[in-house]
Motif scaffolding. Structure first.
Motif, PDB file in Angstrom:
ATOM      1  N   ARG A   1       0.836  -1.203   0.000  1.00  0.00           N
ATOM      2  CA  ARG A   1       0.000   0.000   0.000  1.00  0.00           C
ATOM      3  C   ARG A   1       0.876   1.260   0.000  1.00  0.00           C
ATOM      4  O   ARG A   1       0.611   2.203  -0.747  1.00  0.00           O
ATOM      5  N   GLU A   2       1.914   1.265   0.840  1.00  0.00           N
ATOM      6  CA  GLU A   2       2.804   2.432   0.914  1.00  0.00           C
ATOM      7  C   GLU A   2       3.528   2.657  -0.411  1.00  0.00           C
ATOM      8  O   GLU A   2       3.722   3.797  -0.841  1.00  0.00           O
ATOM      9  N   LYS A   3       3.912   1.579  -1.050  1.00  0.00           N
ATOM     10  CA  LYS A   3       4.558   1.688  -2.357  1.00  0.00           C
ATOM     11  C   LYS A   3       3.591   2.289  -3.376  1.00  0.00           C
ATOM     12  O   LYS A   3       3.946   3.216  -4.116  1.00  0.00           O
ATOM     13  N   GLU A   4       2.367   1.790  -3.402  1.00  0.00           N
ATOM     14  CA  GLU A   4       1.366   2.279  -4.356  1.00  0.00           C
ATOM     15  C   GLU A   4       1.047   3.753  -4.121  1.00  0.00           C
ATOM     16  O   GLU A   4       0.895   4.523  -5.076  1.00  0.00           O
ATOM     17  N   LEU A   5       0.949   4.160  -2.853  1.00  0.00           N
ATOM     18  CA  LEU A   5       0.655   5.557  -2.533  1.00  0.00           C
ATOM     19  C   LEU A   5       1.794   6.476  -2.950  1.00  0.00           C
ATOM     20  O   LEU A   5       1.566   7.582  -3.466  1.00  0.00           O
ATOM     21  N   LEU A   6       3.027   6.034  -2.735  1.00  0.00           N
ATOM     22  CA  LEU A   6       4.177   6.844  -3.116  1.00  0.00           C
ATOM     23  C   LEU A   6       4.243   7.010  -4.627  1.00  0.00           C
ATOM     24  O   LEU A   6       4.472   8.111  -5.141  1.00  0.00           O
ATOM     25  N   ILE A   7       4.017   5.916  -5.358  1.00  0.00           N
ATOM     26  CA  ILE A   7       4.054   5.980  -6.821  1.00  0.00           C
ATOM     27  C   ILE A   7       2.923   6.871  -7.344  1.00  0.00           C
ATOM     28  O   ILE A   7       3.108   7.659  -8.266  1.00  0.00           O
ATOM     29  N   ALA A   8       1.748   6.747  -6.721  1.00  0.00           N
ATOM     30  CA  ALA A   8       0.598   7.544  -7.163  1.00  0.00           C
ATOM     31  C   ALA A   8       0.828   9.037  -6.939  1.00  0.00           C
ATOM     32  O   ALA A   8       0.401   9.870  -7.745  1.00  0.00           O
TER      33      ALA A   8
ATOM     34  N   GLU B   1       6.817   6.630 -10.128  1.00  0.00           N
ATOM     35  CA  GLU B   1       7.618   5.426  -9.887  1.00  0.00           C
ATOM     36  C   GLU B   1       9.087   5.760  -9.664  1.00  0.00           C
ATOM     37  O   GLU B   1       9.788   5.063  -8.929  1.00  0.00           O
ATOM     38  N   LYS B   2       9.554   6.845 -10.250  1.00  0.00           N
ATOM     39  CA  LYS B   2      10.943   7.240 -10.069  1.00  0.00           C
ATOM     40  C   LYS B   2      11.234   7.534  -8.599  1.00  0.00           C
ATOM     41  O   LYS B   2      12.306   7.193  -8.088  1.00  0.00           O
ATOM     42  N   ALA B   3      10.278   8.149  -7.906  1.00  0.00           N
ATOM     43  CA  ALA B   3      10.456   8.461  -6.485  1.00  0.00           C
ATOM     44  C   ALA B   3      10.585   7.183  -5.669  1.00  0.00           C
ATOM     45  O   ALA B   3      11.399   7.105  -4.740  1.00  0.00           O
ATOM     46  N   TRP B   4       9.782   6.184  -6.024  1.00  0.00           N
ATOM     47  CA  TRP B   4       9.870   4.913  -5.318  1.00  0.00           C
ATOM     48  C   TRP B   4      11.216   4.247  -5.574  1.00  0.00           C
ATOM     49  O   TRP B   4      11.862   3.742  -4.642  1.00  0.00           O
ATOM     50  N   MET B   5      11.667   4.259  -6.830  1.00  0.00           N
ATOM     51  CA  MET B   5      12.959   3.662  -7.170  1.00  0.00           C
ATOM     52  C   MET B   5      14.094   4.374  -6.439  1.00  0.00           C
ATOM     53  O   MET B   5      15.058   3.746  -5.985  1.00  0.00           O
ATOM     54  N   MET B   6      13.991   5.690  -6.318  1.00  0.00           N
ATOM     55  CA  MET B   6      15.021   6.451  -5.616  1.00  0.00           C
ATOM     56  C   MET B   6      15.034   6.091  -4.131  1.00  0.00           C
ATOM     57  O   MET B   6      16.102   5.981  -3.520  1.00  0.00           O
ATOM     58  N   LYS B   7      13.861   5.908  -3.561  1.00  0.00           N
ATOM     59  CA  LYS B   7      13.786   5.526  -2.154  1.00  0.00           C
ATOM     60  C   LYS B   7      14.421   4.164  -1.927  1.00  0.00           C
ATOM     61  O   LYS B   7      15.210   3.967  -0.981  1.00  0.00           O
ATOM     62  N   ILE B   8      14.090   3.216  -2.798  1.00  0.00           N
ATOM     63  CA  ILE B   8      14.659   1.873  -2.696  1.00  0.00           C
ATOM     64  C   ILE B   8      16.172   1.925  -2.868  1.00  0.00           C
ATOM     65  O   ILE B   8      16.938   1.298  -2.135  1.00  0.00           O
ATOM     66  N   GLY B   9      16.622   2.676  -3.864  1.00  0.00           N
ATOM     67  CA  GLY B   9      18.058   2.781  -4.137  1.00  0.00           C
ATOM     68  C   GLY B   9      18.815   3.396  -2.981  1.00  0.00           C
ATOM     69  O   GLY B   9      19.922   2.957  -2.637  1.00  0.00           O
ATOM     70  N   LYS B  10      18.233   4.421  -2.361  1.00  0.00           N
ATOM     71  CA  LYS B  10      18.884   5.072  -1.222  1.00  0.00           C
ATOM     72  C   LYS B  10      19.010   4.114  -0.042  1.00  0.00           C
ATOM     73  O   LYS B  10      20.069   4.038   0.601  1.00  0.00           O
ATOM     74  N   THR B  11      17.935   3.389   0.240  1.00  0.00           N
ATOM     75  CA  THR B  11      17.969   2.421   1.347  1.00  0.00           C
ATOM     76  C   THR B  11      18.994   1.333   1.078  1.00  0.00           C
ATOM     77  O   THR B  11      19.784   0.972   1.958  1.00  0.00           O
TER      78      THR B  11
END
Length: 201
Positions: free
Chosen positions: A87-94, A98-108
Motif C-alpha cells: 500500500r505504501e509503495k502504491e501511494l508513493l508511486i501515485a 515510480e521514479k520516487a519509489w525507485m530512488m527511495k529503494i536505491g537510497k535504502t
C-alpha cells in the motif's frame, strides 16, 4: 508479567490458542492492534493515528497463559506487514511517480550495502557494558554475507529468513550490540518487503 486468558476468549478467538498452562500472546492486545490496523487499512478509521508497515513489524504483545499461538500471530503479522508495504509503495508511486519509489529503494539499498561491505567482525559496534547481552558475531556476519549477495547479485533469500533470524547469545564486547543489529535488520526487512512481490498479488 504473565496473565491468564479468560475462558470467554477461548471460545471466540481469531487465532489458534495454546494450552491453558502454556504461554502465548495476550489475546486482547492482539485483537485491538489488528482491529486498528484493519480499520486504518480499509480507510474506516480517519481519526486514529496512522499505522505504517514499521508499526506492524515492531508491534509486540505481552505473554499470557492460554493466549494466542505466537507462531500463528507472527505469520499473520508478516502477511499484514507485506500488505502495508505494498500500500505504501502504491501511494508513493501515485503521488510522486515510480521514479520516487525507485530512488527511495536505491537510497535504502545504498545505506545497507555500505555496512554489509564492512569486514567480518566490524559491521556493528560492541556493547559498552562488559556484561551486556549481545549477538554472536559469526552468526550475524553469516547473515550479512547472504544479504550482500541478495542485494548485489540478485541472490535468493526470503524476507522471512531475516524476520526469523536467531543469533546465539554472547556477552559484552564478545558480540555485536543487539539494538544496532535489530535496527539494521528492520531496514533490511523494509527493503526486501518493498522489492519482493506479495504472494498472490
Amino acid at each position: 508479567m504473565t496473565v491468564t486468558v479468560e475462558e470467554t476468549h477461548r471460545t471466540n478467538s481469531k487465532f489458534k490458542l495454546v494450552g491453558p498452562k502454556e504461554v502465548g500472546y495476550n489475546v486482547k492486545q492482539v485483537d485491538v492492534f489488528l482491529e486498528r490496523a484493519r480499520a486504518y487499512f480499509l480507510n474506516t478509521d480517519t481519526q486514529g493515528k496512522a499505522i505504517t508497515s514499521y508499526d506492524v513489524r515492531t508491534a509486540s504483545f505481552d505473554p499470557a497463559r492460554g493466549g494466542y499461538s505466537a507462531l500463528a500471530v507472527d505469520a499473520a503479522m508478516d502477511r499484514i506487514e507485506d500488505e502495508f508495504v505494498l500500500r505504501e509503495k502504491e501511494l508513493l508511486i501515485a503521488s510522486e511517480g515510480e521514479k520516487a519509489w525507485m530512488m527511495k529503494i536505491g537510497k535504502t539499498a545504498s545505506v545497507l550495502r555500505g555496512r554489509l561491505h564492512r569486514p567480518d567482525g566490524e559491521r556493528f559496534r560492541r556493547p559498552a557494558r562488559r556484561n551486556a547481552q549481545s549477538y554472536t558475531i559469526e552468526d550475524v556476519d553469516v547473515l550479512c554475507r547472504e544479504l550482500l549477495v541478495y542485494i548485489e547479485d540478485n541472490g535468493e533469500l526470503s524476507v522471512d529468513v531475516v524476520r526469523r533470524a536467531v543469533f546465539a547469545p554472547a556477552k559484552g564486547t564478545d558480540g555485536y550490540e543487539e539494538s544496532q543489529v535489530d535496527a539494521f535488520l528492520d531496514r533490511v526487512v523494509e527493503l526486501m518487503a518493498s522489492i519482493d512481490p506479495v504472494p498472490g498479488k
